[in-house]
Design an enzyme around this catalytic site. Structure first.
Site, PDB file in Angstrom:
ATOM      1  N   CYS A   1       0.813  -1.213   0.000  1.00  0.00           N
ATOM      2  CA  CYS A   1       0.000   0.000   0.000  1.00  0.00           C
ATOM      3  C   CYS A   1       0.848   1.265   0.000  1.00  0.00           C
ATOM      4  CB  CYS A   1      -0.935   0.000   1.201  1.00  0.00           C
ATOM      5  SG  CYS A   1      -1.945   1.489   1.329  1.00  0.00           S
TER       6      CYS A   1
ATOM      7  N   CYS B   1      -1.654   1.673  -2.925  1.00  0.00           N
ATOM      8  CA  CYS B   1      -2.660   2.708  -2.688  1.00  0.00           C
ATOM      9  C   CYS B   1      -2.120   4.127  -2.678  1.00  0.00           C
ATOM     10  CB  CYS B   1      -3.353   2.471  -1.338  1.00  0.00           C
ATOM     11  SG  CYS B   1      -3.495   0.772  -0.805  1.00  0.00           S
TER      12      CYS B   1
ATOM     13  N   LYS C   1      -0.257   5.357  -5.933  1.00  0.00           N
ATOM     14  CA  LYS C   1      -1.291   5.322  -6.985  1.00  0.00           C
ATOM     15  C   LYS C   1      -2.234   6.503  -6.855  1.00  0.00           C
ATOM     16  CE  LYS C   1      -4.906   3.131  -6.010  1.00  0.00           C
ATOM     17  NZ  LYS C   1      -5.788   2.020  -5.577  1.00  0.00           N
TER      18      LYS C   1
ATOM     19  N   TYR D   1      -9.286  -3.850 -11.381  1.00  0.00           N
ATOM     20  CA  TYR D   1      -9.203  -2.455 -10.943  1.00  0.00           C
ATOM     21  C   TYR D   1      -7.796  -1.888 -11.096  1.00  0.00           C
ATOM     22  CZ  TYR D   1      -7.094  -3.629  -6.390  1.00  0.00           C
ATOM     23  OH  TYR D   1      -6.256  -4.054  -5.392  1.00  0.00           O
TER      24      TYR D   1
ATOM     25  N   GLU E   1      -7.078   1.457 -13.228  1.00  0.00           N
ATOM     26  CA  GLU E   1      -6.488   2.636 -12.590  1.00  0.00           C
ATOM     27  C   GLU E   1      -5.224   3.096 -13.309  1.00  0.00           C
ATOM     28  OE1 GLU E   1      -8.073   2.018  -8.015  1.00  0.00           O
ATOM     29  OE2 GLU E   1      -6.156   1.143  -8.594  1.00  0.00           O
TER      30      GLU E   1
ATOM     31  N   HIS F   1     -27.850  19.618  -0.801  1.00  0.00           N
ATOM     32  CA  HIS F   1     -28.004  20.099  -2.173  1.00  0.00           C
ATOM     33  C   HIS F   1     -27.178  21.364  -2.390  1.00  0.00           C
ATOM     34  CE1 HIS F   1     -30.055  20.830  -5.972  1.00  0.00           C
ATOM     35  NE2 HIS F   1     -30.267  22.081  -5.586  1.00  0.00           N
TER      36      HIS F   1
ATOM     37  N   GLU G   1     -26.454  13.501  -3.024  1.00  0.00           N
ATOM     38  CA  GLU G   1     -27.894  13.479  -2.826  1.00  0.00           C
ATOM     39  C   GLU G   1     -28.598  12.589  -3.842  1.00  0.00           C
ATOM     40  OE1 GLU G   1     -30.031  17.112  -3.848  1.00  0.00           O
ATOM     41  OE2 GLU G   1     -28.278  17.772  -4.993  1.00  0.00           O
TER      42      GLU G   1
END
Length: 472
Positions: free
Chosen positions: A50, A55, A58, A195, A199, A461, A466
């Protein structure tokens, strides 16, 4: 705390093999309860995949690509001046800056172990028995740690085909090698549809490389909800990423660092500067001596554990990517802390374990993806078609209102509800901000939220978030 060259204790309460996210988290938690703890790390870089090649670097590269997109979008917001609309990225100067930050994190991990009194050993670990671990240092010398318990947290590494399987395969790089690139490649082929492939392809393309994805099926992310894979594949094509569907690399010719020629099974050839294999990962279990002690591995080499991370051999546990389940950094950290809670914590933690259901995750694609719970096919299989109701909304984030139509990224939100109470068993979202939005909805799904609970919450909002209420 500097690494030690010999054991400082005659016996440890627990030894963690692997200084990645899981090993460090478990070690610190155990030490916080007063346990005598050691960590063995082979690479001499704490933080594991990681921090070093996953992670963190990246996401830094994703941020760079995201800024490039925003520079292009700035024209729509009437920003003027040199460079607006045409980002110029210097990979060669950015890489050492990024690497310096990673080294800083390595140091932080080291300091945190020291603060908790965890003993750090650099070297290659091998289990001699359920209570003995040999440490082989880089100079070839060895010594043994005696311990009551051992936790294997050695993680995994990228899979790459052998040259016997695909001649010239070793001319390509894996995701680790991506972070070693000193200069930005002009033409890149990415093999894989998961993934990691998505990525890396997204970062490279957004920063200006010509990218071709070689995938077996029709869409990327085939293990995710189909709506996500379909939406992202269509958008990646729209932005100019090239796809070769049903493609298999037959051979690779050329030399490392120079132009490569890929020959596909169809007979088509493809010339690229860099080939990235992103076809999966496998556990780091070789040479640990696990099977000799009766620890069972599955056919992929993952350590088989029960719900408490126990291997079945008394005193030996395993967690994180090496156990082959939910290969995510927060999962390894959570499992490790719960293990140490159970072994060394107060009575209230004696049954502590990680619940692997409804773990949220994100994909740092362009646009980002967030997902938690069951996919639509999984939900229909588990509950039956008649008990599933799908709520789905497609829209464009307000951010894109000032941007030309061809650059307006899609947003798609999908709720999967089960039973008459419409309990939310899956949420799958793609679009601007999905990575940040998902954390809150992960909590909601984990708590058993229903569609009515979402409806009863007043929306914020104007936000994309939302969309979970306002648009259904």
């Amino acid at each position: 705390m500097p690494p030690v060259t010999k054991p400082a204790h005659e016996k440890y309460d627990i030894v963690f093999i692997g200084g990645g996210s899981g090993g460090v988290a478990g070690a610190r938690r155990a030490a916080s309860y007063g346990a005598t703890v050691a960590v063995i790390e082979e690479s001499e870089k704490l933080g594991g995949t990681c921090v070093n090649v996953g992670c963190v670097p990246k996401k830094i590269m994703w941020h760079a690509a995201d800024i490039a997109d925003k520079i292009r979008h700035a024209e729509g917001y009437q920003f003027k001046g040199p460079g607006i609309g045409a980002p110029q990225f210097s990979w060669a100067t950015f890489k050492p800056q990024r690497d310096a930050y990673i080294r800083r994190l390595n140091g932080i991990y080291d300091n945190n172990l020291g603060k908790e009194g965890v003993e750090l050993h650099y070297g290659r670990a091998r289990l001699l028995s359920p209570t003995e671990v040999e440490v082989k240092r880089s100079d070839g010398s060895t010594y043994t740690l005696n311990t009551d318990r051992i936790c294997v947290a050695t993680g995994g590494r990228p899979t790459i085909p052998s040259d016997d399987e695909i001649p010239g395969a070793s001319l390509g790089i894996n995701s680790d090698g991506f972070f070693d690139l000193k200069d930005q490649p002009r033409r890149v082929a990415v093999v894989g549809a998961g993934y990691i492939a998505v990525e890396l392809a997204g970062v490279l393309h957004t920063l200006g490389s010509e990218v071709t994805m070689l995938i077996r099926g029709e869409t990327v992310l085939r293990t995710f909800d189909p709506t996500l894979g379909e939406t992202l594949t269509n958008w990646m094509k729209h932005t100019g990423i090239n796809f070769r569907h049903g493609s298999h690399v037959k051979k690779v010719e050329g030399a490392k660092g120079q132009e490569l020629t890929l020959t596909l099974e169809s007979g088509e050839t493809l010339k690229v500067d860099t080939l990235i294999w992103a076809i999966g990962r496998h556990a780091n279990t070789e040479g640990l001596g696990l099977e000799e002690l009766g620890v069972k591995l599955d056919k992929k080499g993952n350590v088989i554990v029960d719900e408490f991370q126990e291997t079945g051999v008394p005193g030996i546990t395993a967690l994180g990517d090496v156990a082959g389940k939910a290969l995510l950094t927060p999962v390894a950290i959570a499992a490790a802390r719960r293990l140490s809670n159970r072994l060394f914590g107060p009575e209230k933690f004696k049954g502590d374990k990680l619940d692997y259901d409804n773990i949220p995750t994100v994909v740092f694609s362009h646009p980002t993806i967030g997902t938690v719970g069951l996919t639509e096919p999984e939900a229909r299989k588990k509950y039956g078609d008649e008990n599933i109701k799908i709520y789905k909304s497609s829209f464009r984030a307000l951010y894109f209102s000032m941007i030309p139509e061809e650059h307006k990224e899609p947003s798609v939100y999908k709720l999967i509800c089960a039973g008459p109470e419409e309990r939310v068993v899956g949420i799958h979202i793609i679009g601007l901000g999905s990575d940040e939005i998902m954390q809150g909805f992960g909590v909601a799904v984990k708590m058993g939220a229903t569609k009515a609970d979402l409806d009863n919450t007043v929306a914020i909002h104007p936000t994309s978030g939302e969309g979970e209420w306002f648009r259904f």
